[in-house]
Design an enzyme around this catalytic site. Structure first.
Site, mmCIF file in Angstrom:
data_model
loop_
_atom_site.group_PDB
_atom_site.id
_atom_site.type_symbol
_atom_site.label_atom_id
_atom_site.label_comp_id
_atom_site.label_asym_id
_atom_site.label_seq_id
_atom_site.Cartn_x
_atom_site.Cartn_y
_atom_site.Cartn_z
ATOM 1 N N GLU A 20 2.592 -8.255 -2.010
ATOM 2 C CA GLU A 20 1.442 -8.782 -1.586
ATOM 3 C C GLU A 20 1.329 -10.185 -1.698
ATOM 4 O O GLU A 20 0.734 -11.186 -0.883
ATOM 5 C CB GLU A 20 0.135 -8.149 -2.153
ATOM 6 N N GLY A 71 0.815 -1.232 -0.013
ATOM 7 C CA GLY A 71 0.146 -0.028 -0.059
ATOM 8 C C GLY A 71 0.822 1.373 0.044
ATOM 9 O O GLY A 71 0.392 2.299 -0.420
#
Ligand code: HXC
Length: 257
Positions: free
Chosen positions: A131, A108
């Protein structure tokens, strides 16, 4: 309001400061805070341009994994809109923006940087979308904005592998726009944004909107967006000031309002 994200304004430049030690992990509070800071920066007349800054040590090491660990599918169905909203609020901020990246910009954190207009990185910065190593994929716009910025093959390499990208490679593939010594990142970002202070705010806003919206549509639709925005600028004082300044052979930048 939260203390984890602050909008600090100095000399016409707003700095959105992420401040959650040790890694600026992006929990829900910081995501809401970023949305509020973007809204404030968009509205304030004394903010011409915006820097996103995580401090001297780290930009942001991603969404808060400890917060996400216990979430179910239905929890995430509700939460995932917020994940995209906080980067969207940055991407749609109608003023020039730059990410000043020190240390890690992962997951993020990298997606926050991708939502800015420009990225300046420290020479020892590390970026990436790790991720997949958590069994998920980028969820704050990464699969979309990364592919648009560096192309689908490079985006797939980075997202499939989850590997960390050091600053020189990030520069070579266009993931960042410049690399500077770590101690100079914030000042470089300030110098870059200072160009827009006292500038033609509506023209800058229209240029950003035309380029960003145009990239999402076919060429003729993009040209139509450009034509409408171009024409609209003829209703602004800045347009009158800029052209009069040229015709009267004014020196230096026009005295925009
Ligand atoms: C929660 C985090 C965190 C994160 C670090 N920490 N990253 N906590 N969420 N994303 C915490 C660690 O648990 C540790 O807490 C402390 O910060 C210091 O981290 P260390 O791992 O001890 O530091 P270091 O060895 O220097 O390694 C730094 C690192 C590593 C390389 C950045 O922490 C790391 O790999 N972090 C995760 C990066 C990542 O996978 N990001 C993507 C997240 S998913 P304690 O309590 O032990 O001291 C994501 C999805 C996006 O972003 C979806 C939309 C937003």
């Amino acid at each position: 309001m939260t203390d984890l994200v602050r909008l600090e304004v100095e000399d016409g430049i707003g700095t959105i400061r992420l401040d959650r030690a040790p890694m600026n992990a992006l929990n829900a509070e910081i995501q809401h805070g970023l949305i509020a800071a973007c809204r404030e920066a968009a509205q304030r007349k004394d903010v011409a341009a915006v820097i996103v800054w995580g401090g001297e040590k780290v930009f942001a090491a991603g969404a808060d994994i400890k917060e996400m660990e216990t979430m179910s599918y239905t929890d995430m169905v509700d939460h995932s809109a917020l994940l995209q909203d906080f980067t969207r609020s940055l991407a749609q901020l109608p003023k020039p923006t730059v990410a000043a990246i020190t240390g890690y910009a992962l997951g993020g954190g990298c997606e926050v940087a991708l939502a800015c207009d420009f990225r300046i990185a420290a020479d020892d910065a590390v970026l990436g979308q790790p991720e997949v190593s958590l069994g998920i994929i980028p969820g704050a716009g990464g699969t979309q904005r990364l592919a648009r910025l560096v192309g689908p093959s490079r985006a797939k390499d980075l997202v499939f592998s989850g590997r960390f990208v050091k600053a020189p490679e990030a520069l070579a593939i266009g993931l960042v726009d410049s690399v500077v010594p770590a101690s100079e990142v914030y000042e470089s970002a300030r110098s870059m944004m200072a160009r827009y202070v006292g500038g033609p705010a509506y023209a800058l806003r229209a240029a950003k909107e035309a380029i960003d919206r145009g990239l999402e549509v076919d060429l003729d639709s993009g040209l139509e967006i450009e034509r409408m925005l171009f024409s609209a600028l003829f209703a602004t004082k800045d347009r009158a000031i800029g052209m009069r300044h040229f015709v009267e052979k004014g020196r230096g930048p026009a005295p925009f309002e």
